[in-house]
Design a protein around this motif. Structure first.
Motif, PDB file in Angstrom:
ATOM      1  N   PHE A 110       6.749  27.052 -33.160  1.00 58.53           N
ATOM      2  CA  PHE A 110       5.609  27.963 -33.073  1.00 58.53           C
ATOM      3  C   PHE A 110       6.123  29.383 -32.884  1.00 58.53           C
ATOM      4  N   GLU A 111       5.234  30.345 -33.025  1.00 57.75           N
ATOM      5  CA  GLU A 111       5.596  31.748 -32.855  1.00 57.75           C
ATOM      6  C   GLU A 111       5.510  32.160 -31.387  1.00 57.75           C
ATOM      7  N   SER A 112       6.361  33.081 -31.008  1.00 59.50           N
ATOM      8  CA  SER A 112       6.380  33.541 -29.607  1.00 59.50           C
ATOM      9  C   SER A 112       5.098  34.259 -29.222  1.00 59.50           C
ATOM     10  N   VAL A 113       4.336  34.713 -30.194  1.00 63.15           N
ATOM     11  CA  VAL A 113       3.092  35.417 -29.908  1.00 63.15           C
ATOM     12  C   VAL A 113       2.077  34.501 -29.217  1.00 63.15           C
ATOM     13  N   ASN A 114       2.305  33.181 -29.260  1.00 64.51           N
ATOM     14  CA  ASN A 114       1.384  32.220 -28.643  1.00 64.51           C
ATOM     15  C   ASN A 114       1.672  31.951 -27.169  1.00 64.51           C
ATOM     16  N   VAL A 115       2.824  32.390 -26.679  1.00 65.84           N
ATOM     17  CA  VAL A 115       3.206  32.081 -25.290  1.00 65.84           C
ATOM     18  C   VAL A 115       2.249  32.737 -24.299  1.00 65.84           C
ATOM     19  N   TYR A 116       1.785  33.938 -24.608  1.00 63.47           N
ATOM     20  CA  TYR A 116       0.887  34.661 -23.697  1.00 63.47           C
ATOM     21  C   TYR A 116      -0.376  33.857 -23.395  1.00 63.47           C
ATOM     22  N   ALA A 117      -0.982  33.278 -24.422  1.00 60.58           N
ATOM     23  CA  ALA A 117      -2.200  32.490 -24.207  1.00 60.58           C
ATOM     24  C   ALA A 117      -1.921  31.299 -23.299  1.00 60.58           C
ATOM     25  N   LEU A 118      -0.758  30.687 -23.449  1.00 56.48           N
ATOM     26  CA  LEU A 118      -0.377  29.575 -22.582  1.00 56.48           C
ATOM     27  C   LEU A 118      -0.230  30.037 -21.137  1.00 56.48           C
ATOM     28  N   LEU A 119       0.420  31.176 -20.930  1.00 52.85           N
ATOM     29  CA  LEU A 119       0.585  31.696 -19.565  1.00 52.85           C
ATOM     30  C   LEU A 119      -0.773  31.938 -18.904  1.00 52.85           C
ATOM     31  N   CYS A 120      -1.690  32.527 -19.650  1.00 54.52           N
ATOM     32  CA  CYS A 120      -3.026  32.796 -19.093  1.00 54.52           C
ATOM     33  C   CYS A 120      -3.744  31.502 -18.745  1.00 54.52           C
ATOM     34  N   GLU A 121      -3.589  30.490 -19.586  1.00 58.92           N
ATOM     35  CA  GLU A 121      -4.219  29.192 -19.315  1.00 58.92           C
ATOM     36  C   GLU A 121      -3.645  28.571 -18.049  1.00 58.92           C
ATOM     37  N   LEU A 122      -2.337  28.625 -17.895  1.00 57.79           N
ATOM     38  CA  LEU A 122      -1.702  28.051 -16.710  1.00 57.79           C
ATOM     39  C   LEU A 122      -2.131  28.766 -15.435  1.00 57.79           C
ATOM     40  N   LEU A 123      -2.331  30.085 -15.532  1.00 50.88           N
ATOM     41  CA  LEU A 123      -2.726  30.873 -14.365  1.00 50.88           C
ATOM     42  C   LEU A 123      -4.235  30.862 -14.144  1.00 50.88           C
ATOM     43  N   GLY A 124      -4.990  30.374 -15.113  1.00 50.98           N
ATOM     44  CA  GLY A 124      -6.440  30.342 -14.964  1.00 50.98           C
ATOM     45  C   GLY A 124      -7.083  31.706 -15.058  1.00 50.98           C
ATOM     46  N   ILE A 125      -6.515  32.599 -15.868  1.00 50.50           N
ATOM     47  CA  ILE A 125      -7.063  33.948 -15.993  1.00 50.50           C
ATOM     48  C   ILE A 125      -7.600  34.161 -17.408  1.00 50.50           C
ATOM     49  N   VAL A 126      -8.496  35.132 -17.531  1.00 49.85           N
ATOM     50  CA  VAL A 126      -9.049  35.486 -18.832  1.00 49.85           C
ATOM     51  C   VAL A 126      -8.074  36.418 -19.536  1.00 49.85           C
ATOM     52  N   PRO A 127      -7.598  36.063 -20.719  1.00 48.00           N
ATOM     53  CA  PRO A 127      -6.611  36.914 -21.396  1.00 48.00           C
ATOM     54  C   PRO A 127      -7.224  38.168 -21.980  1.00 48.00           C
ATOM     55  N   GLU A 128      -6.374  39.153 -22.202  1.00 54.23           N
ATOM     56  CA  GLU A 128      -6.758  40.317 -22.987  1.00 54.23           C
ATOM     57  C   GLU A 128      -6.773  39.919 -24.464  1.00 54.23           C
ATOM     58  N   PRO A 129      -7.352  40.738 -25.333  1.00 55.11           N
ATOM     59  CA  PRO A 129      -7.253  40.448 -26.771  1.00 55.11           C
ATOM     60  C   PRO A 129      -5.791  40.289 -27.185  1.00 55.11           C
ATOM     61  N   HIS A 130      -5.523  39.268 -27.993  1.00 54.15           N
ATOM     62  CA  HIS A 130      -4.142  38.988 -28.378  1.00 54.15           C
ATOM     63  C   HIS A 130      -4.112  38.369 -29.765  1.00 54.15           C
ATOM     64  N   ASP A 131      -2.903  38.197 -30.294  1.00 48.94           N
ATOM     65  CA  ASP A 131      -2.720  37.702 -31.657  1.00 48.94           C
ATOM     66  C   ASP A 131      -2.328  36.236 -31.709  1.00 48.94           C
ATOM     67  N   GLY A 132      -2.244  35.580 -30.572  1.00 51.60           N
ATOM     68  CA  GLY A 132      -1.809  34.189 -30.522  1.00 51.60           C
ATOM     69  C   GLY A 132      -2.964  33.211 -30.507  1.00 51.60           C
ATOM     70  N   SER A 133      -2.625  31.943 -30.266  1.00 48.24           N
ATOM     71  CA  SER A 133      -3.623  30.873 -30.230  1.00 48.24           C
ATOM     72  C   SER A 133      -3.259  29.867 -29.156  1.00 48.24           C
ATOM     73  N   LEU A 134      -4.184  29.612 -28.256  1.00 50.47           N
ATOM     74  CA  LEU A 134      -3.971  28.590 -27.233  1.00 50.47           C
ATOM     75  C   LEU A 134      -3.974  27.192 -27.845  1.00 50.47           C
ATOM     76  N   GLU A 135      -4.747  27.006 -28.909  1.00 51.90           N
ATOM     77  CA  GLU A 135      -4.841  25.687 -29.529  1.00 51.90           C
ATOM     78  C   GLU A 135      -3.473  25.186 -29.991  1.00 51.90           C
ATOM     79  N   ILE A 136      -2.616  26.097 -30.423  1.00 50.62           N
ATOM     80  CA  ILE A 136      -1.279  25.701 -30.864  1.00 50.62           C
ATOM     81  C   ILE A 136      -0.459  25.151 -29.708  1.00 50.62           C
ATOM     82  N   MET A 137      -0.727  25.655 -28.499  1.00 47.40           N
ATOM     83  CA  MET A 137       0.076  25.278 -27.336  1.00 47.40           C
ATOM     84  C   MET A 137      -0.509  24.098 -26.556  1.00 47.40           C
ATOM     85  N   LYS A 138      -1.762  23.774 -26.783  1.00 48.86           N
ATOM     86  CA  LYS A 138      -2.422  22.737 -25.984  1.00 48.86           C
ATOM     87  C   LYS A 138      -1.782  21.354 -26.061  1.00 48.86           C
TER      88      LYS A 138
END
Length: 561
Positions: A501-529
């Motif tokens: 996967f692309e590194s641009v998706n790591v941010y969405a994973l970090l936000c999910e793990l921390l339980g926070i609402v992400p800022e607009p980004h270019d990644g996808s949490l679905e790829i990391m789920k």
């Protein structure tokens, strides 16, 4: 008939008795009930007394504001006697009409007390239901911060320049154990250009370079021709603060505490805010000192346990330095991978000793890979026929395989035509024609001409001043630019190997793990789920309104019924 002021039979209520409620809720309900009951009773008695004095039942109905049965019918229902109120009074004591009226009014007050008691109970039930719903709202609104603080911490570790296959020619028992107990990606594709600061900022923001604006390791000004090296650029806030917030600031704005240890971007301020706790690497820092590595790990554990931080980004400058100096296939690089593996073992040991094993999700990754530099048929811009630096207003060259050029006014087409086919391994583009797949050129900081070399070929400028045996910055689709991803902790599955996967998706994973609402980004949490346990990730804060709405509806429904 119950005496005035006595409690009604608790069996009439579907809610628990007040004495069984929590003290704050009991106080609110009692206040609401008293304020609602006694003024209403006094008003009702006073109004009916006036109506009785006038002797007009119709006036009484209008005065009291409610539809009531005739008094005689009410008394007949209450006593089983079909007689009128006056007859009932005379039977009880042979009183005169006036006294009979007074006696009836007294009974009426008692009956009104019972009516008001029932009405009061219904009010209490409604209010209790609303209060319970409000309590559910309050508790639910606290979930993100409370659960994160107590249970879901994240440590993001980057080993700079760790190529995706560096663990295949060296024995790495600790990295292997981490993969067996957690998740391993076949490889991770970094953003372009594949250099340190831009790629780390993609991890922190989930954005491509053309969107977060950190397009190079070096700050530069095309008007003044000023440039700053990597270390000094770390302290230039305006270089980093381009509207894309790193996860440190996003998490802090949502109630979490964060830290940075030597991580690129950790020194800067963003919209006036900075990471809660940080260590910034000193100038002329020795990236390979294993003692300092362990000290920084100890610091991270202290921040998690004593300062109760929720997220820390920890950076190590190896094996990048060894790969540059000695080459990615060298013995020195292989020995450095062994040091990295020892460090991973020490890190996991300290996590366990600190009591964080069941609370901390650990991610180990990197910014890019490493390629062996080809020393034959090199690209040398200064030696190209018909090219002169007199046509150039600003250049950023001699930085691996990447180059930025700002031709002087009226010289763009000439410079472009001279360079375009000057070397078979050199790619030259106008800004507007740069391949979109790189997600790089669409930013104001990008100059009108962009250059990059094929894997292995660096770009020399005026003189040949690059002597590294290993380099990066090449096309991110080249396999030697791919890097690693490992994850272990309570949120991750065990023994899972996931697709690249692309590194641009790591941010969405970090936000999910921390339980926070992400800022607009270019990644996808679905790829990391797929790497997450089904019950591991908590609903992010953005999902709470639906939960609260259900609680509120149930509260109203319970009160009405």
């Amino acid at each position: 008939m119950q005496p005035r002021g006595d409690k009604l039979d608790p069996s009439d209520a579907s809610e628990p008795p007040p004495e069984m409620l929590p003290l704050p809720l009991r106080g609110i309900i009692e206040w609401f009930g008293n304020a609602n009951r006694y003024p209403r009773r006094r008003r009702g008695v006073a109004n009916r007394a006036a109506c009785a004095a006038s002797g007009a039942e119709e006036s009484e109905r209008r005065c009291c504001g409610i539809a009531r049965q005739p008094r005689a019918a009410r008394h007949a229902i209450g006593t089983g006697n079909a007689g009128t109120g006056t007859q009932r009074g005379n039977l009880r004591g042979g009183l005169q009409d006036g006294e009979s009226l007074n006696l009836t009014l007294g009974e009426e007050e008692e009956e009104e007390e019972r009516d008001n008691g029932r009405e009061h109970l219904r009010s209490v039930k409604m209010f209790a239901s609303l209060a319970f719903a409000f309590a559910a709202l309050s508790l639910a609104s606290c979930i993100p911060v409370q659960q994160v603080s107590e249970g879901s911490k994240v440590l993001l570790v980057s080993f700079d320049g760790f190529r995706w296959n560096y663990d295949q020619d060296v024995d790495t028992p600790n990295l292997d154990a981490m993969a067996a107990e957690g998740v391993k990606a076949q490889y991770m594709t970094p953003a372009f250009i594949t250099i340190t600061s831009p790629c780390h900022f993609t991890l922190l923001t989930g954005r491509y370079l053309e969107n977060h604006g950190v397009i190079h390791n070096m700050w530069f000004n095309t008007s003044t021709k000023e440039k700053l090296p990597y270390y000094l650029t770390q302290g230039v806030d305006s270089w980093w603060d381009n509207g894309s917030l790193p996860i440190w600031i996003t998490a802090q704005r949502q109630g979490l505490k964060t830290g940075s240890i030597h991580f690129p971007g950790g020194k800067a301020k963003y919209q006036g805010e900075e990471v809660n706790m940080k260590l910034v690497e000193p100038p002329l820092f020795n990236y390979s000192n294993e003692t300092i590595w362990r000290k920084n790990i100890d610091t991270a554990m202290e921040w998690f346990t004593q300062n109760n931080l929720d997220f820390i980004a920890l950076y190590f400058g190896e094996p990048d330095s060894a790969g540059h100096k000695y080459g990615p296939e060298s013995t020195q690089r292989k020995n450095m991978i062994k040091q990295v593996d020892r460090t991973v073992g020490y890190l996991r040991q300290r996590i366990q000793e600190s009591g964080l094993e069941s609370k901390l999700n650990l991610i180990i990754t990197s910014d890019h890979g490493m390629e062996t530099v080809i020393k034959t048929d090199e690209i040398h811009i200064g030696a190209i026929k018909n090219f002169t630096f007199k046509d150039i207003q600003f250049e950023l060259l001699d930085y691996g395989p990447n180059g930025l050029l700002l031709p002087k006014e009226g010289k763009l087409e000439h410079v472009y035509s001279v360079l375009k086919n000057a070397h078979p391994k050199l790619h030259v583009y106008k800004k507007e024609d740069f391949p979109r797949r790189f997600h790089y050129a669409n930013h104001p900081r990008i100059t009108p001409l962009l250059l990059y070399g094929d894997p292995g070929y660096v770009i020399h400028g005026r003189y040949k001043v690059q002597f590294n045996k290993g380099e990066h910055g090449f096309d991110n689709e080249a396999m030697n630019m791919k890097t690693i991803f490992r994850a272990v902790g309570p949120a991750f599955k065990q023994g899972l190997v996931v697709e690249p996967f692309e590194s641009v998706n790591v941010y969405a994973l970090l936000c999910e793990l921390l339980g926070i609402v992400p800022e607009p980004h270019d990644g996808s949490l679905e790829i990391m789920k797929p790497m997450l346990r089904s019950s591991a990730p908590r609903p992010p804060a953005k999902k709470l309104p639906a939960m609260l709405g259900i609680a509120l509806v149930l509260g109203f429904w319970g009160g009405i019924l």
